[in-house]
Design an enzyme around this catalytic site. Structure first.
Site, PDB file in Angstrom:
ATOM      1  N   GLY A 268       0.818  -1.202   0.000  1.00 31.62           N
ATOM      2  CA  GLY A 268       0.000   0.000   0.000  1.00 31.62           C
ATOM      3  C   GLY A 268       0.852   1.252   0.000  1.00 31.62           C
ATOM      4  O   GLY A 268       0.599   2.198  -0.727  1.00 31.62           O
ATOM      5  N   GLU A 305       1.691   5.872   7.454  1.00 31.13           N
ATOM      6  CA  GLU A 305       3.091   5.975   7.042  1.00 31.13           C
ATOM      7  C   GLU A 305       3.783   7.139   7.745  1.00 31.13           C
ATOM      8  O   GLU A 305       4.970   7.039   8.103  1.00 31.13           O
ATOM      9  CB  GLU A 305       3.188   6.108   5.525  1.00 31.13           C
ATOM     10  CG  GLU A 305       2.523   4.990   4.741  1.00 31.13           C
ATOM     11  CD  GLU A 305       2.952   3.600   5.171  1.00 31.13           C
ATOM     12  OE1 GLU A 305       4.119   3.416   5.573  1.00 31.13           O
ATOM     13  OE2 GLU A 305       2.120   2.667   5.112  1.00 31.13           O
ATOM     14  N   GLU A 327       4.588  -2.335  13.100  1.00 33.18           N
ATOM     15  CA  GLU A 327       3.352  -2.349  12.303  1.00 33.18           C
ATOM     16  C   GLU A 327       2.102  -2.382  13.181  1.00 33.18           C
ATOM     17  O   GLU A 327       1.169  -1.608  12.970  1.00 33.18           O
ATOM     18  CB  GLU A 327       3.359  -3.509  11.311  1.00 33.18           C
ATOM     19  CG  GLU A 327       4.424  -3.390  10.232  1.00 33.18           C
ATOM     20  CD  GLU A 327       4.303  -2.132   9.393  1.00 33.18           C
ATOM     21  OE1 GLU A 327       3.262  -1.444   9.440  1.00 33.18           O
ATOM     22  OE2 GLU A 327       5.272  -1.829   8.666  1.00 33.18           O
TER      23      GLU A 327
END
Length: 886
Positions: A268, A305, A327
């Site tokens: 992504g 991000e 993550e």
């Protein structure tokens, strides 16, 4: 392409690197088929490593041109070079500079790892092990280096040249049409965070003033002509930067923050320090081309991000076994950001739906693994829902367990003590032990044990005493490699509701709950069993509300009568459990219907459910987005997960469609009125309120059409023609996809003619056709693979058409004749030769094959065996096939 069998990597075998690289000086001379890379590595022996050990650098399909030590060419006897490794046999004892020159072909790099071409641009992807495809290096996350990067290129080919950090120099190369830039990133980082982009790119720019008053220059780079579609991403970025300052006290630390959107990307997005590279679907948006879900996705991924700047970049993971540390934690942070930007209840429901749809089946199948794995063969295969989604849920549970104040204190300690390090789960949890004065040893089992625990509850009401006793018990199914499961710590947010809908106070008997548990409304189950009794509940049995806010990622097994569920739907103070009650009500009906249909009888339909839904619609104006979620009947995959074994997807489909049709007919008047009242005549806005109204209107249309397809198609045709935004356009097309073939095909053709030049919109066109549960769907998909707009080399196209079919069309993928399995298996085989990462992730669609009825399960197994038997299969795909069959 690597075809060797990947060797197992074990957490228990971790050892510190023998050498450290303090500074990396890269010179990259871009050329389409022959890019020269010169790497000068400032290396020193690690005092904690093995003294005098050879220096072994990782590579992948590399050819070395030169090797120099302190500027002098090394004799061939001083090193060993192979495509996957360069070994300096006797490194100097003192710090030294090693210079390595390699040449790579970005155009031929179809794996999209390392340096490759996306359209007319050069870009990189280095996580997890892509940097070794650019130059030889200690390609592991615990080697942190500062980077100086000089890039040169032909100005016509790449007028824009970007890398990590701050721009310190730029100029022309005299006598040529080439130019250069120099970027410097002072913050030591692992090589997986390196990034480079070059190309002819359009851009938009803005500035952000940090809490301390520093001005940061922001840039988003896109394909020329699409600059206006990046404005929402820029807005989301600025909101994320401000939120991280206010929520966690985290300020951005460079002078520049850039984002680049590319159309060929395996993931992504990627959080490279100061230069995020994105799949363009998470950057580009306009009302005419992007849905409300797209806008929300952009907001979330942009934030995710950016948040990595602290949770992933400034503090990174010691080894890839700690992947969830960056993550899972960052997913939790982006969930909280989106909840603050939009409806917290709607966001929470969406997150849990994703967890149950993606991670619960993973936990229940052969691909189950710990949130912190003990072993892997191919790290690319561990970017999973368990790492991301369950990892986030573990963080959320920790916050529920210790409370908001202690959680924030623990995060502050984490940032303060671990900044600039590569760390572990153990170190992370220690900060929260210090902040809360709690021992989290047992809680850490969430990181070490795979599987989804089941919480079994028996409620016994003593009307004579006015007491309610709860017997709580936990269990966890065995998973691959784990034959024993120890009890988890499960925080159960809880409440009691009287029959009239009022909340009852928690009055535990004989101190069976602590004062803190009562005050916070959280029962902590740490043993296998626990008994809790409440007094003062009255003669009528109260309604129990367990796992409010979905306080733990478990499966709840608690009996509830339909009248109790109706009370919850109407009165529970917890929005998540109001939604959950509606799902539980529908799931109960579907269970009965499936059994009746399998026995040759008519489906079971309960008027009380329609009445409960009618009451929900009456309050739709209070939270339209929430109401839209309640209207969505549990999906076929949800029911397959609930059944768990010997699943027949066709029977589930029949039962669900019968329920949708009946409910649409039962509520037809209310749905039609709602649809008409919610028509939006003003300009489009992606804000949460406007998006909620559109979501409810389109949910009403969808359910109304399920009850009367002819009338629904008529409404959908009008909406399709009139729609001024993609949300309404694609919703109408979704209804028209169920129309007779002539009308269906005409609608899809019209859509394609309008949007054929927009790749992201055509992805929607492919995906919508792939999920239709019709008998001819596979035939249509085969034809679409030959369509000029389809390319097996583009990950977005593969995900849109083949991925949507495999993961979003249970009846056709799991077709009784095995044709769906065979088609996906062959696609994986073909794709593996081009892009092994995408092929392996596509093969993971087979993760629930063991839960199918025997005939289908055997056909799925045969398809997996066919993939596993292919000579020269990549380690990525071979790993998934082997674990799926184990």
């Amino acid at each position: 392409m690597r075809t060797e069998i990947a060797q197992p990597v074990r957490l228990a075998d971790y050892r510190v690197p023998d050498y450290l690289v303090d500074h990396v000086e890269l010179e990259v001379s871009l050329a389409r088929t022959a890019t020269k890379v010169v790497a000068r590595l400032s290396v020193r022996a690690n005092p904690e490593g093995e003294a005098g050990a050879p220096l072994v650098l990782d590579g992948d399909e590399l050819v070395v041109k030169k090797v120099l030590l302190h500027g002098r060419k090394l004799p061939a006897s001083a090193y060993r070079a192979a495509p996957d490794r360069l070994t300096l046999l006797a490194p100097p004892a003192r710090p030294f500079v090693l210079e390595i020159e390699t040449e790579i072909d970005p155009t031929a790099n179809l794996r999209l790892m390392g340096l490759y071409r996306s359209g007319s641009a050069y870009c990189t992807q280095c996580e997890a092990e892509g940097f070794r495809r650019i130059t030889y290096f200690l390609d592991r996350p615990d080697v942190l280096s500062a980077y100086t990067v000089r890039i040169e290129a032909d100005r016509d080919d790449a007028p824009v040249l970007l890398s990590n950090g701050n721009l310190v120099e730029a100029g022309e190369i005299v006598g040529t049409n080439r130019h250069y830039v120099v970027w410097y990133d002072p913050h030591p980082k692992p090589c997986y965070l390196f990034a480079l982009v070059g190309g002819n790119l359009g851009s938009i720019h803005d500035t952000f003033v940090t809490a301390s008053g520093r001005q940061v220059r922001l840039g988003i780079y896109v394909e020329p002509g699409k600059e206006s579609r990046a404005s929402y991403a820029m807005d989301a970025l600025k909101r994320a930067m401000r939120w991280d300052e206010t929520a966690y006290g985290r300020e951005y630390d460079l002078d520049i923050f850039n984002i680049v959107a590319v159309s060929d990307f395996n993931m992504g997005a990627m959080e490279n320090k100061g230069l995020n590279v994105f799949n363009d679907k998470y950057v580009l948006a306009s009302p005419e081309t992007a849905t409300d879900a797209d806008y929300a996705g952009i907001e979330t991924v942009i934030a995710h991000e950016y948040f990595h700047n602290w949770t992933g970049n400034r503090i990174t993971c010691r080894d890839w076994f700690q992947l969830c540390l960056k993550e899972g934690l960052t997913v939790f942070r982006d969930h909280e950001f989106s909840a603050d930007m939009r409806s917290r209840a709607v966001r929470r429901i969406g997150d849990v739906r994703t967890l149950r749809a993606q991670q619960f089946p993973e936990d229940a199948g052969p691909l189950a693994h710990n949130v912190r794995p003990d072993l892997y063969h191919e790290i690319n295969n561990f970017y999973t829902a368990t790492i991301y989604e369950k990892g986030a849920e573990v963080i959320r549970m920790l916050k529920v367990l210790i409370g908001d104040e202690a959680f924030r204190k623990g995060m502050d300690l984490y940032f303060e003590r671990c900044d600039g390090t590569a760390t572990t789960i153990e170190v992370f949890l220690k900060q929260f032990e210090d902040a809360s004065a709690q021992d989290l040893t047992q809680f850490s089992r969430w990181y070490h044990q795979a599987g989804t625990p089941k919480l079994h509850v028996i409620a016994d009401h003593d009307w004579n005493k006015g007491e309610l006793n709860l017997q709580l018990e936990q269990s966890c199914p065995l998973t691959p490699g784990q034959d024993v499961k120890e009890p988890f710590v499960i925080p159960i947010a809880f409440g009691l509701i009287a029959k009239d809908g009022t909340a009852l106070p928690l009055q535990p008997v004989d101190g069976c709950l602590s004062e803190e548990e009562v005050a916070r409304g959280v029962i902590v189950l740490s043993g296998q069993r626990r008994s809790v009794t409440f007094a003062g509940v009255g003669e009528d049995k109260p309604v129990t509300s367990f796992l409010r806010g979905f306080s733990a990622p478990v499966r709840l097994d608690a009996e509830a009568e339909n009248d109790e569920l109706a009370i919850q739907m109407a009165h529970d103070s917890d929005s998540f459990n109001r939604w959950q009650a509606s799902q539980t009500f529908a799931i109960g009906m579907l269970h009965v219907s499936i059994a009746m249909i399998a026995g040759g009888n008519k489906p079971y339909l309960d008027d009380d459910y329609a009445d409960a839904m009618r009451k929900v619609l009456a309050d739709a104006d209070k939270d339209p987005a929430f109401t839209a979620l309640v209207l969505a009947i549990p999906g076929e995959a949800d029911m397959a997960r609930e059944i768990g074994k010997e699943v027949d997807p066709d029977v589930i489909h029949t039962a669900r469609e019968a329920l949708r049709s009946w409910l649409g007919q039962s509520l037809s008047a209310e749905l039609l009125e709602l649809y008409k009242n919610l028509e939006d005549t003003g300009p489009y806005s992606p804000d949460a309120d406007a998006a909620g109204r559109r979501a409810l209107r389109n949910a009403a249309l969808d359910l109304y059409a399920a009850g009367d397809l002819d009338k629904g198609v008529k409404l959908a045709k009008a909406q399709f023609k009139k729609a001024a935004n993609m949300t309404d356009k694609i919703a109408a097309l979704g209804v028209l996809a169920r129309a007779p073939a002539k009308e269906r095909d005409a609608a899809f053709e019209a859509f394609y003619e309008t949007y054929q030049d927009d790749a992201l919109v055509i992805d929607k066109w492919f995906a919508l056709q792939a999920v239709q549960p019709e008998a001819d769907t596979l035939e249509r998909i085969r034809a679409l693979t030959a369509h000029p707009a389809f390319s097996i080399k583009n990950p977005n196209r593969v995900r849109a058409l083949i991925g949507s079919f495999a993961s979003g069309n249970p009846t056709r993928f799991n077709a009784a004749d095995g044709s769906g399995f065979d088609f996906v298996a062959q696609t994986v085989i073909d794709l593996d030769r081009i892009n092994a990462q995408v092929a392996a992730r596509l093969l993971a669609a087979f993760k629930s094959w063991r839960s199918l009825e025997p005939k289908r399960a055997e056909l799925a197994k045969e398809a997996l065996r066919r993939v596993a038997a292919v000579p020269g299969l990549s380690p990525d795909t071979s790993d998934i096939a082997a674990r799926s069959l184990a």
